[in-house]
Design a protein around this motif. Sequence first.
Motif, PDB file in Angstrom:
ATOM      1  N   ASP A 159       3.733   3.612   9.156  1.00 43.66           N
ATOM      2  CA  ASP A 159       4.826   2.681   9.425  1.00 43.66           C
ATOM      3  C   ASP A 159       4.386   1.238   9.597  1.00 43.66           C
ATOM      4  O   ASP A 159       5.178   0.317   9.415  1.00 43.66           O
ATOM      5  CB  ASP A 159       5.608   3.138  10.660  1.00 43.66           C
ATOM      6  CG  ASP A 159       6.360   4.439  10.396  1.00 43.66           C
ATOM      7  OD1 ASP A 159       6.830   4.632   9.271  1.00 43.66           O
ATOM      8  OD2 ASP A 159       6.452   5.259  11.328  1.00 43.66           O
ATOM      9  N   GLU A 160       3.113   1.020   9.966  1.00 42.64           N
ATOM     10  CA  GLU A 160       2.685  -0.356  10.187  1.00 42.64           C
ATOM     11  C   GLU A 160       2.336  -1.076   8.880  1.00 42.64           C
ATOM     12  O   GLU A 160       2.056  -2.262   8.876  1.00 42.64           O
ATOM     13  CB  GLU A 160       1.471  -0.384  11.136  1.00 42.64           C
ATOM     14  CG  GLU A 160       0.158   0.100  10.549  1.00 42.64           C
ATOM     15  CD  GLU A 160      -0.016   1.613  10.599  1.00 42.64           C
ATOM     16  OE1 GLU A 160      -1.143   2.078  10.437  1.00 42.64           O
ATOM     17  OE2 GLU A 160       0.995   2.313  10.815  1.00 42.64           O
ATOM     18  N   LEU A 161       2.357  -0.349   7.772  1.00 46.55           N
ATOM     19  CA  LEU A 161       2.003  -0.937   6.480  1.00 46.55           C
ATOM     20  C   LEU A 161       3.250  -1.248   5.661  1.00 46.55           C
ATOM     21  O   LEU A 161       4.269  -0.575   5.771  1.00 46.55           O
ATOM     22  CB  LEU A 161       1.094   0.018   5.698  1.00 46.55           C
ATOM     23  CG  LEU A 161      -0.201   0.447   6.398  1.00 46.55           C
ATOM     24  CD1 LEU A 161      -1.019   1.339   5.482  1.00 46.55           C
ATOM     25  CD2 LEU A 161      -1.025  -0.757   6.819  1.00 46.55           C
ATOM     26  N   GLU A 162       3.146  -2.272   4.832  1.00 43.05           N
ATOM     27  CA  GLU A 162       4.269  -2.644   3.970  1.00 43.05           C
ATOM     28  C   GLU A 162       4.507  -1.561   2.919  1.00 43.05           C
ATOM     29  O   GLU A 162       3.551  -0.979   2.389  1.00 43.05           O
ATOM     30  CB  GLU A 162       3.987  -3.979   3.274  1.00 43.05           C
ATOM     31  CG  GLU A 162       3.810  -5.165   4.225  1.00 43.05           C
ATOM     32  CD  GLU A 162       5.078  -5.495   4.986  1.00 43.05           C
ATOM     33  OE1 GLU A 162       6.178  -5.081   4.551  1.00 43.05           O
ATOM     34  OE2 GLU A 162       4.977  -6.162   6.031  1.00 43.05           O
TER      35      GLU A 162
ATOM     36  N   ASN B  31      -1.218  -6.344   3.261  1.00 49.25           N
ATOM     37  CA  ASN B  31      -2.162  -5.445   3.954  1.00 49.25           C
ATOM     38  C   ASN B  31      -3.483  -5.364   3.206  1.00 49.25           C
ATOM     39  O   ASN B  31      -4.095  -4.295   3.090  1.00 49.25           O
ATOM     40  CB  ASN B  31      -1.576  -4.036   4.107  1.00 49.25           C
ATOM     41  CG  ASN B  31      -0.284  -4.012   4.900  1.00 49.25           C
ATOM     42  OD1 ASN B  31       0.784  -3.786   4.334  1.00 49.25           O
ATOM     43  ND2 ASN B  31      -0.352  -4.247   6.194  1.00 49.25           N
ATOM     44  N   ALA B  32      -3.958  -6.518   2.714  1.00 46.03           N
ATOM     45  CA  ALA B  32      -5.192  -6.531   1.920  1.00 46.03           C
ATOM     46  C   ALA B  32      -6.369  -5.982   2.711  1.00 46.03           C
ATOM     47  O   ALA B  32      -7.315  -5.428   2.130  1.00 46.03           O
ATOM     48  CB  ALA B  32      -5.490  -7.956   1.446  1.00 46.03           C
TER      49      ALA B  32
ATOM     50  N   PRO C  66       0.790  -1.240   0.000  1.00 45.53           N
ATOM     51  CA  PRO C  66       0.000   0.000   0.000  1.00 45.53           C
ATOM     52  C   PRO C  66       0.819   1.285   0.000  1.00 45.53           C
ATOM     53  O   PRO C  66       0.324   2.335  -0.391  1.00 45.53           O
ATOM     54  CB  PRO C  66      -0.837  -0.112   1.278  1.00 45.53           C
ATOM     55  CG  PRO C  66      -0.085  -1.055   2.141  1.00 45.53           C
ATOM     56  CD  PRO C  66       0.627  -2.002   1.237  1.00 45.53           C
ATOM     57  N   MET C  67       2.089   1.220   0.434  1.00 36.08           N
ATOM     58  CA  MET C  67       2.893   2.428   0.568  1.00 36.08           C
ATOM     59  C   MET C  67       4.131   2.395  -0.329  1.00 36.08           C
ATOM     60  O   MET C  67       4.615   1.324  -0.695  1.00 36.08           O
ATOM     61  CB  MET C  67       3.343   2.607   2.024  1.00 36.08           C
ATOM     62  CG  MET C  67       2.191   2.860   2.973  1.00 36.08           C
ATOM     63  SD  MET C  67       1.436   4.467   2.648  1.00 36.08           S
ATOM     64  CE  MET C  67      -0.279   4.123   2.978  1.00 36.08           C
ATOM     65  N   VAL C  68       4.626   3.575  -0.683  1.00 37.63           N
ATOM     66  CA  VAL C  68       5.819   3.691  -1.524  1.00 37.63           C
ATOM     67  C   VAL C  68       7.082   3.469  -0.703  1.00 37.63           C
ATOM     68  O   VAL C  68       7.981   2.725  -1.090  1.00 37.63           O
ATOM     69  CB  VAL C  68       5.882   5.073  -2.220  1.00 37.63           C
ATOM     70  CG1 VAL C  68       7.214   5.251  -2.944  1.00 37.63           C
ATOM     71  CG2 VAL C  68       4.726   5.234  -3.184  1.00 37.63           C
ATOM     72  N   GLU C  69       7.156   4.136   0.463  1.00 36.65           N
ATOM     73  CA  GLU C  69       8.362   4.073   1.282  1.00 36.65           C
ATOM     74  C   GLU C  69       7.982   4.136   2.741  1.00 36.65           C
ATOM     75  O   GLU C  69       6.845   4.460   3.088  1.00 36.65           O
ATOM     76  CB  GLU C  69       9.308   5.223   0.919  1.00 36.65           C
ATOM     77  CG  GLU C  69       8.676   6.593   1.088  1.00 36.65           C
ATOM     78  CD  GLU C  69       9.519   7.723   0.510  1.00 36.65           C
ATOM     79  OE1 GLU C  69      10.670   7.465   0.153  1.00 36.65           O
ATOM     80  OE2 GLU C  69       9.014   8.850   0.423  1.00 36.65           O
ATOM     81  N   SER C  70       8.918   3.815   3.603  1.00 37.31           N
ATOM     82  CA  SER C  70       8.653   3.863   5.036  1.00 37.31           C
ATOM     83  C   SER C  70       8.472   5.309   5.480  1.00 37.31           C
ATOM     84  O   SER C  70       8.912   6.238   4.817  1.00 37.31           O
ATOM     85  CB  SER C  70       9.809   3.217   5.812  1.00 37.31           C
ATOM     86  OG  SER C  70      11.008   3.924   5.556  1.00 37.31           O
ATOM     87  N   GLY C  71       7.785   5.467   6.610  1.00 35.21           N
ATOM     88  CA  GLY C  71       7.598   6.810   7.155  1.00 35.21           C
ATOM     89  C   GLY C  71       6.264   7.417   6.803  1.00 35.21           C
ATOM     90  O   GLY C  71       5.951   8.502   7.245  1.00 35.21           O
TER      91      GLY C  71
END
Length: 684
Positions: free
Chosen positions: A484-487, A555-556, A476-481
């Motif tokens: 934070d709980e998502l990949e 994270n479906a 679901p996310m491009v980068e950390s930050g």
Amino acid sequence: MDFSCKITELKGIGEKNALLFQKLNIETLGDLVHHFPKDFETYGDALKVESLPDSGRAAFLGRITKEPSLLHRNGKSILSLQAGDETGSVKITYFNMPYLKKTLKPGSIYVFSGNVHKKNGICSMEQPKLFKPEAYEALLDSLQPVYAKTKGLSNDTLKKYIKKALEALEEVPEYLPKELLDKYGFSSYMDTLSAIHNPESREAMTEARKRLAYEEFFFFILSIKYLKEDLQAKENSHAMIPTAHTGRLMEALPYRLTDSQKKAWKEIEGDLCSGGTLNRLLQGDVGSGKTILALLSLLLCVSNGYQGAFMAPTEVLAVQHFETVSRMIAEYGLPFEPVLLVGSLTAKGKREAKEKIRDGSYNLVIGTHALLEDNVEFKNLALVVTDEQHRFGVAQREKLTRKGGDVHTLVMSATPIPRSLAIILYGELAVSTVPELPKNRLPIKNCVVGTDFRKKAYEFIEEKVKEGRQAYIICPMVESGVMDELENVMDYAKNLKKELPDTIQIEYLHGKMTPAKKNQVMEEFAKGNIQVLVSTTVIEVGINVPNAAVMMVENADRFGLATLHQLRGRVGRGTHQSYCIFIDTKENEHSKERLDILNHSNDGFFIANEDLKLRGPGDLLGILQSGSFSFRIADIYTDSNMLTNASEDVNKLLKEDRTLSKESHALLKNRLLMQMEKEHGKTI
């Protein structure tokens, strides 16, 4: 201060900081206060260690039992410590936060809040949030906003400056007419903005969100109706007659159209040959065969002596359509003279293409947003087909259709939306639906699993790659930050290379990459040079890769079912059996119930209706809910009643004041025109 003031007018934001905010498309105070929370965190009672769940989010009150250790590995710092109570201990790890070593002293007591993992009798947490007990006590039962952020801008920083902006705003205009505010009991716009960012209760947040969602729908529908002309009632100067070309193509195809495809084609052909204007939505499930109906429509157009345009949302998809048409010309002798018009063409290539479009040498133009440029002129444009139409703004579509006068319009969408909502969202468009898949397609095999299944999933992907197949993994996310709980794609791709053999080529893809880089990666994947593609939902509208047979979604539980179904549609497009693995990180009853709908059905329209039934007050905020349209906070499923109400209110408003010329509607009209100008570069 007002919405138009630059954020640099807030104390603490300088030119350097402003560049970070720009990455989030925040330049003014208006942008800042409309950067709504993506979610809300709630903080429950801190538990004893023995009561912590096996997985999921929780908090415990613990004492640090020994001096933290600090290691440096591969350019990354790793801080490890033990904390616990009389019932047990927890292994805690912080990455790239070496400064905490000075703070976290043996004997210190903190509340640690984050994701818990229990394995082989060991309880651990990574990157938990850290609170003094009294500070945590103050947060209990409150709703704390979580914002989409970027590297260098923390959630606390965004929260701080949004609060400053709300305090600095002296004038917040009310755009909605008073009768609508009274009708729904909406609070003032200023109070609504304060409540969505700093809700005193869940009820206050719900009411604020209700107004903001209604307002999004209201202005979306108003922009459609305001721009719309009643084309159906006009006699069209591009009237067509049936030709033998379409019938011959249908006979020559190596497959037969499904019954729903035949029905949709009769409706489209009927509109084109009626003397009026085709103004129709072709809504079909992923892989249902909408493209062949678009090509039949364009074939009828060019065989009547006119030009047609086919606009796709991405360059890769436009290239794919161009190659499909070129192949069909060679196979079936179709009378198309096509040209590809995309941003990556050389200046000379664009100039030559535009000259031949202008003089009519090309009768079919396939492209992206490049078709919208002012210097793209047609000789006799009669039909515009827009693929994945929700990726284009209303004004963008209108701009293209106006390049040929009273142009026929066919818009296509693979996002399954209940018909009642589709009729509202697409204005006055007639709706054709293609719900069934071609008979030669193998149903996708689905499974919903927890995070413990990851290792087996990687082994399965490795096995399929050895068989010659390819796989997508969605984060679901491009980068950390960000959350934070998502990949996130960047870290996931790096870690995946450690899990899979070096012989497997792994690449990543996300929306922040340059268009050229995105196209390059997608083309390499299409050619089979990349076996595993780790991506965000940017591939939801992507290329047709029949060899891709595995879709794994991390994270479906955080995606809407419509988005998940769209993503699943990237596989199952070839002759090989395809599989979709949904990783459920929440693993609670609600997420299980939702994901089970996908697990047991590949029917997008059934899924859309079930999603509509399931969504409720619990799904107030969250990422990527609908999988369609660019609403910041509204969701077409959760808020379907408000969508209907907004549509009725817009119809009533325009019936009384079609041009919004009444003095009482001046602010309303001003807001509408500002929105169009911001979204499309100029007032339409």
